[in-house]
Design a protein around this motif. Structure first.
Motif, PDB file in Angstrom:
ATOM      1  N   ASP A 174       0.822  -1.205   0.000  1.00  0.00           N
ATOM      2  CA  ASP A 174       0.000   0.000   0.000  1.00  0.00           C
ATOM      3  C   ASP A 174       0.859   1.258   0.000  1.00  0.00           C
ATOM      4  O   ASP A 174       1.910   1.314   0.653  1.00  0.00           O
ATOM      5  CB  ASP A 174      -0.919   0.008   1.217  1.00  0.00           C
ATOM      6  CG  ASP A 174      -2.230  -0.705   0.947  1.00  0.00           C
ATOM      7  OD1 ASP A 174      -2.217  -1.654   0.141  1.00  0.00           O
ATOM      8  OD2 ASP A 174      -3.254  -0.345   1.544  1.00  0.00           O
ATOM      9  N   TRP A 213     -11.296   0.321  -0.308  1.00  0.00           N
ATOM     10  CA  TRP A 213     -10.810   1.534  -0.963  1.00  0.00           C
ATOM     11  C   TRP A 213     -11.934   2.553  -1.170  1.00  0.00           C
ATOM     12  O   TRP A 213     -11.764   3.520  -1.914  1.00  0.00           O
ATOM     13  CB  TRP A 213     -10.152   1.183  -2.299  1.00  0.00           C
ATOM     14  CG  TRP A 213      -8.884   0.403  -2.116  1.00  0.00           C
ATOM     15  CD1 TRP A 213      -7.619   0.893  -1.977  1.00  0.00           C
ATOM     16  CD2 TRP A 213      -8.770  -1.028  -2.032  1.00  0.00           C
ATOM     17  NE1 TRP A 213      -6.720  -0.136  -1.811  1.00  0.00           N
ATOM     18  CE2 TRP A 213      -7.404  -1.329  -1.842  1.00  0.00           C
ATOM     19  CE3 TRP A 213      -9.679  -2.077  -2.099  1.00  0.00           C
ATOM     20  CZ2 TRP A 213      -6.934  -2.629  -1.727  1.00  0.00           C
ATOM     21  CZ3 TRP A 213      -9.220  -3.375  -1.966  1.00  0.00           C
ATOM     22  CH2 TRP A 213      -7.857  -3.646  -1.792  1.00  0.00           C
ATOM     23  N   SER A 242     -14.160   5.767  -0.404  1.00  0.00           N
ATOM     24  CA  SER A 242     -13.727   7.045   0.159  1.00  0.00           C
ATOM     25  C   SER A 242     -14.270   7.282   1.567  1.00  0.00           C
ATOM     26  O   SER A 242     -13.677   8.053   2.333  1.00  0.00           O
ATOM     27  CB  SER A 242     -14.145   8.194  -0.767  1.00  0.00           C
ATOM     28  OG  SER A 242     -15.541   8.186  -0.985  1.00  0.00           O
ATOM     29  N   ARG A 288     -14.365   5.017   3.813  1.00  0.00           N
ATOM     30  CA  ARG A 288     -13.746   4.024   4.692  1.00  0.00           C
ATOM     31  C   ARG A 288     -12.318   4.408   5.064  1.00  0.00           C
ATOM     32  O   ARG A 288     -11.511   3.566   5.460  1.00  0.00           O
ATOM     33  CB  ARG A 288     -13.764   2.639   4.026  1.00  0.00           C
ATOM     34  CG  ARG A 288     -15.150   2.089   3.760  1.00  0.00           C
ATOM     35  CD  ARG A 288     -15.927   1.861   5.036  1.00  0.00           C
ATOM     36  NE  ARG A 288     -15.310   0.851   5.872  1.00  0.00           N
ATOM     37  CZ  ARG A 288     -15.680   0.579   7.127  1.00  0.00           C
ATOM     38  NH1 ARG A 288     -16.644   1.280   7.683  1.00  0.00           N
ATOM     39  NH2 ARG A 288     -15.081  -0.361   7.813  1.00  0.00           N
ATOM     40  N   ILE A 289     -12.000   5.699   4.958  1.00  0.00           N
ATOM     41  CA  ILE A 289     -10.675   6.185   5.354  1.00  0.00           C
ATOM     42  C   ILE A 289     -10.660   6.357   6.875  1.00  0.00           C
ATOM     43  O   ILE A 289     -11.479   7.100   7.420  1.00  0.00           O
ATOM     44  CB  ILE A 289     -10.340   7.520   4.673  1.00  0.00           C
ATOM     45  CG1 ILE A 289     -10.347   7.362   3.152  1.00  0.00           C
ATOM     46  CG2 ILE A 289      -8.988   8.051   5.146  1.00  0.00           C
ATOM     47  CD1 ILE A 289     -10.186   8.666   2.394  1.00  0.00           C
ATOM     48  N   ASN A 307      -9.510   1.825   4.332  1.00  0.00           N
ATOM     49  CA  ASN A 307      -8.891   2.557   3.225  1.00  0.00           C
ATOM     50  C   ASN A 307      -7.629   3.225   3.751  1.00  0.00           C
ATOM     51  O   ASN A 307      -7.589   4.423   4.019  1.00  0.00           O
ATOM     52  CB  ASN A 307      -9.864   3.587   2.656  1.00  0.00           C
ATOM     53  CG  ASN A 307      -9.348   4.256   1.396  1.00  0.00           C
ATOM     54  OD1 ASN A 307      -8.166   4.167   1.066  1.00  0.00           O
ATOM     55  ND2 ASN A 307     -10.229   4.944   0.692  1.00  0.00           N
ATOM     56  N   TYR A 359      -7.331   6.767  -0.381  1.00  0.00           N
ATOM     57  CA  TYR A 359      -7.701   6.847  -1.800  1.00  0.00           C
ATOM     58  C   TYR A 359      -9.121   7.384  -1.946  1.00  0.00           C
ATOM     59  O   TYR A 359     -10.041   6.953  -1.241  1.00  0.00           O
ATOM     60  CB  TYR A 359      -7.603   5.448  -2.403  1.00  0.00           C
ATOM     61  CG  TYR A 359      -8.088   5.293  -3.824  1.00  0.00           C
ATOM     62  CD1 TYR A 359      -7.476   5.974  -4.870  1.00  0.00           C
ATOM     63  CD2 TYR A 359      -9.143   4.422  -4.116  1.00  0.00           C
ATOM     64  CE1 TYR A 359      -7.902   5.797  -6.179  1.00  0.00           C
ATOM     65  CE2 TYR A 359      -9.568   4.227  -5.426  1.00  0.00           C
ATOM     66  CZ  TYR A 359      -8.953   4.924  -6.449  1.00  0.00           C
ATOM     67  OH  TYR A 359      -9.370   4.744  -7.751  1.00  0.00           O
ATOM     68  N   ASP A 415     -15.975   4.485  -6.186  1.00  0.00           N
ATOM     69  CA  ASP A 415     -17.060   4.330  -5.208  1.00  0.00           C
ATOM     70  C   ASP A 415     -18.323   3.793  -5.873  1.00  0.00           C
ATOM     71  O   ASP A 415     -18.994   2.903  -5.342  1.00  0.00           O
ATOM     72  CB  ASP A 415     -17.367   5.674  -4.544  1.00  0.00           C
ATOM     73  CG  ASP A 415     -16.291   6.102  -3.547  1.00  0.00           C
ATOM     74  OD1 ASP A 415     -15.380   5.301  -3.281  1.00  0.00           O
ATOM     75  OD2 ASP A 415     -16.368   7.237  -3.058  1.00  0.00           O
TER      76      ASP A 415
END
Length: 612
Positions: free
Chosen positions: A340, A511, A513, A515-516, A527, A531, A537
């Motif tokens: 990553d 990944w 958005s 889930r950051i 994430n 990303y 998405d």
């Protein structure tokens, strides 16, 4: 298309690499499945039976560690392998496809067995979000969500191994046992997402999910039948004490001698092809890991199952392979090794990795094929994204976009402005936005200790391209902690190497958005790169909400292609799943997607003279 097994021979396996079972955080990295196109099988073993006046009987000795139980509700590697010999589920997964066993046909949209309906979710009631999480409606408004309904029809000629009929009474018992406090694994996960299961009649059952829970895995949603005529009104704790349960599979248990072995014979009421073997002994040797190979050599064991084989150094098997006394049967495990890149460091400091051209250049500098050949215990075949080879959504062309190309990788880095003009072997910045000229290109690499071999390979490749690598070995408990102290969740790393268990389609959520992990969401999310892509998405969410397998496969390919283009992650290799047999054991079909190693035990036999 049926995926072919890979039989690994002696020359290929003289490699110095070892297997270790990593720590698996919930829904996050698997400290845990593509290849040049799909891995092809070699020719079958060339062992030739030696003429003997007394042909070897069709009796197989399988060796593994002893499971505490053999129940679908308490899974483990060895328990699943024993269970697969005597217990057959209504619909089984084989090679990423579903096959009817105890039902008349696999439920489908086309047959009218599957439907969705709009269902209200009032405040205070449960539902499932698009990532599969069970939530409670804590708002003031009633939600309207789709509810999945699946109808299953049992065959009417089914019998347990004791001759008693198998009906929906047995399925309902399985549903109630799945609700037991002791239940673990996939049936625990399913029961938490089930609204109800009802018996329409003696051979028809209807499953209804919680609102919001949609999945293309619905053929596997019929709870495992349990013999109501024998276990009705008993708790799961009492049932687990029954060591000779009635069977639905090719074999039935005739004796379980604790600490020694389980003996199985053909099930006289099995509804499939009669097994070729006359007896299977599932033995539990009490021996150190390095001694298991000797059991194969002496003939005390015909098959060594993944547990304990996959916890033993690959080098332990080289002598047996060289003597022609063993074959390793391997397949792609649903576990991918990934590298990553942190695109959004929490401290806001500029990083070379924020430029997709840099990430693309680095990806071309990594020789994934060489990695798969030199780290056999951890790396099996190169990966082209998060879709395993053999899966219907797999696109072999995905392997070419980031294929090893040293010259291209160096050219891309040069064009961005990262060049080695002082001749010290490390590139430095030249007119790169956000960096002072002369800043060396040195990147941190976080890894867990079991990936030292893989990390060394990646670091050597990148250093060949003029990129400095600073390794940071990190214990799994820290790397995968849901907290700011974790380099992954806290997003303080630059590069991170780890394994990830692939469960499609849910893997694509890693990944999304939203889930950051951040301080605002208490570092919850997978994430790790930070990303953000609206197109990604949309594709991933369509995959997560699809009930048509064809639609899901198409949008999974789309999401996978977007990741490969944007490269928040470089997918390196798929890890291997393997087990070992004597050469005369025939008919085995390694399939990491099945729930047991010898899932097709009715087809297995011992080769004797004049037999194919």
């Amino acid at each position: 298309m049926l995926r072919r097994p890979v039989i690994v021979g002696f020359v290929v396996l003289l490699l110095a690499a070892c297997w270790s079972t990593p720590t698996v955080p919930s829904r996050t990295p698997e400290p845990a499945a593509t290849a040049t196109p799909e891995p092809a099988a070699t020719v079958p073993p060339t062992w030739t039976p030696i003429p003997s006046p007394t042909p070897r009987p069709q009796e197989l000795v399988v060796c593994a560690t002893e499971p505490q139980y053999a129940s679908p509700f308490l899974p483990s590697t060895s328990a699943n392998d024993l269970l697969a010999l005597f217990y057959e589920e209504p619909v089984e997964r084989v090679d990423y496809r579903w096959e009817a066993r105890l039902v008349e046909h696999v439920p489908s949209l086309a047959a009218g067995d599957v439907l969705t309906r709009e269902t209200p979710v009032p405040p205070g009631t449960r539902y499932v979000d698009t990532t599969g999480m069970v939530l409670t409606n804590e708002g003031d408004e009633t939600l309207i969500l789709p509810q999945l309904v699946v109808t299953f029809t049992l065959r009417q000629d089914l019998r347990w191994s004791d001759g008693m009929p198998l009906t929906t009474d047995d399925v309902i018992l399985g549903y109630y046992l799945a609700q037991s406090a002791e239940t673990q694994g996939r049936w625990r996960n399913l029961v938490e997402r089930t609204a109800r299961l009802v018996a329409v009649n003696a051979y028809t059952a209807r499953w209804e999910g919680l609102p919001g829970y949609v999945s293309t895995d619905y053929p596997g949603f019929l709870f495992p039948p349990q013999p109501a005529h024998r276990w009705k009104d008993k708790t799961l704790a009492h049932i687990l004490e029954d060591r000779t349960p009635p069977a639905t599979g090719p074999f039935r248990i005739v004796a379980w001698e604790a600490g020694r072995e389980v003996r199985l014979e053909p099930n006289p009421y099995y509804n499939g092809t009669p097994p070729r073997l006359k007896k299977i002994t599932f033995r539990f040797p009490k021996i150190a890991a390095r001694g298991w190979g000797q059991l194969l050599l002496t003939g005390e064991c015909d098959v060594l199952l993944p547990d304990p084989v996959m916890n033993t150094d690959w080098r332990s098997w080289s002598d047996l392979l060289g003597q022609g006394q063993a074959m390793i049967w391997a397949n792609v495990a649903p576990v991918v090794l990934r590298l990553d890149f942190n695109l959004a460091p929490v401290d806001g400091v500029p990083s070379p990795l924020q430029d997709v051209r840099v990430r693309t250049g680095l990806s071309h500098c990594i020789d994934r094929m060489a990695l798969s050949e030199t780290a056999a215990g951890q790396a099996f075949v190169p990966a082209g994204g998060f879709i395993p080879p053999g899966h219907p959504a797999f696109d072999p062309t995905a392997l070419t976009e980031t294929a090893y190309d040293l010259q291209l990788g160096q050219t891309l880095l040069d064009e961005v402005g990262w060049r080695d003009e002082d001749g010290d072997g490390i590139r430095e910045a030249h007119n790169v936005t956000g960096f002072k000229d002369g800043t060396p290109m040195s990147l941190t690499l976080y890894l867990t200790p079991q990936y030292f071999v893989t990390a060394a390979h990646v670091a050597a490749n990148l250093e060949t391209c003029g990129v400095g690598v600073i390794p940071y070995p990190t214990e799994p408990q820290l790397l995968y902690a849901n907290a700011a102290v974790s380099p992954l969740f806290g997003r303080t790393y630059q590069m991170a190497l780890f394994g990830w268990r692939v469960e499609l389609p849910y893997v694509c959520g890693g990944w999304l958005s939203d889930r950051i992990p951040t301080v605002e969401n208490d570092w919850i999310g997978e994430n790790f790169s930070g990303y953000v892509s609206e197109a990604y998405d949309v594709a991933c969410r369509r995959a997560l909400t699809a009930i048509d397998p064809g639609v899901q496969e198409a949008v999974l390919r789309e999401a996978n292609a977007l990741l490969i283009h944007d490269l928040p992650t470089v997918f390196l290799t798929w890890r291997p799943f393997w087990f070992i047999t004597r050469p005369e054991v025939r008919g085995v079909k390694p399939d990491a997607t099945a729930y047991g190693t010898l899932w097709n035990s009715e087809e297995i036999y011992i080769a004797v003279e004049n037999q194919p």
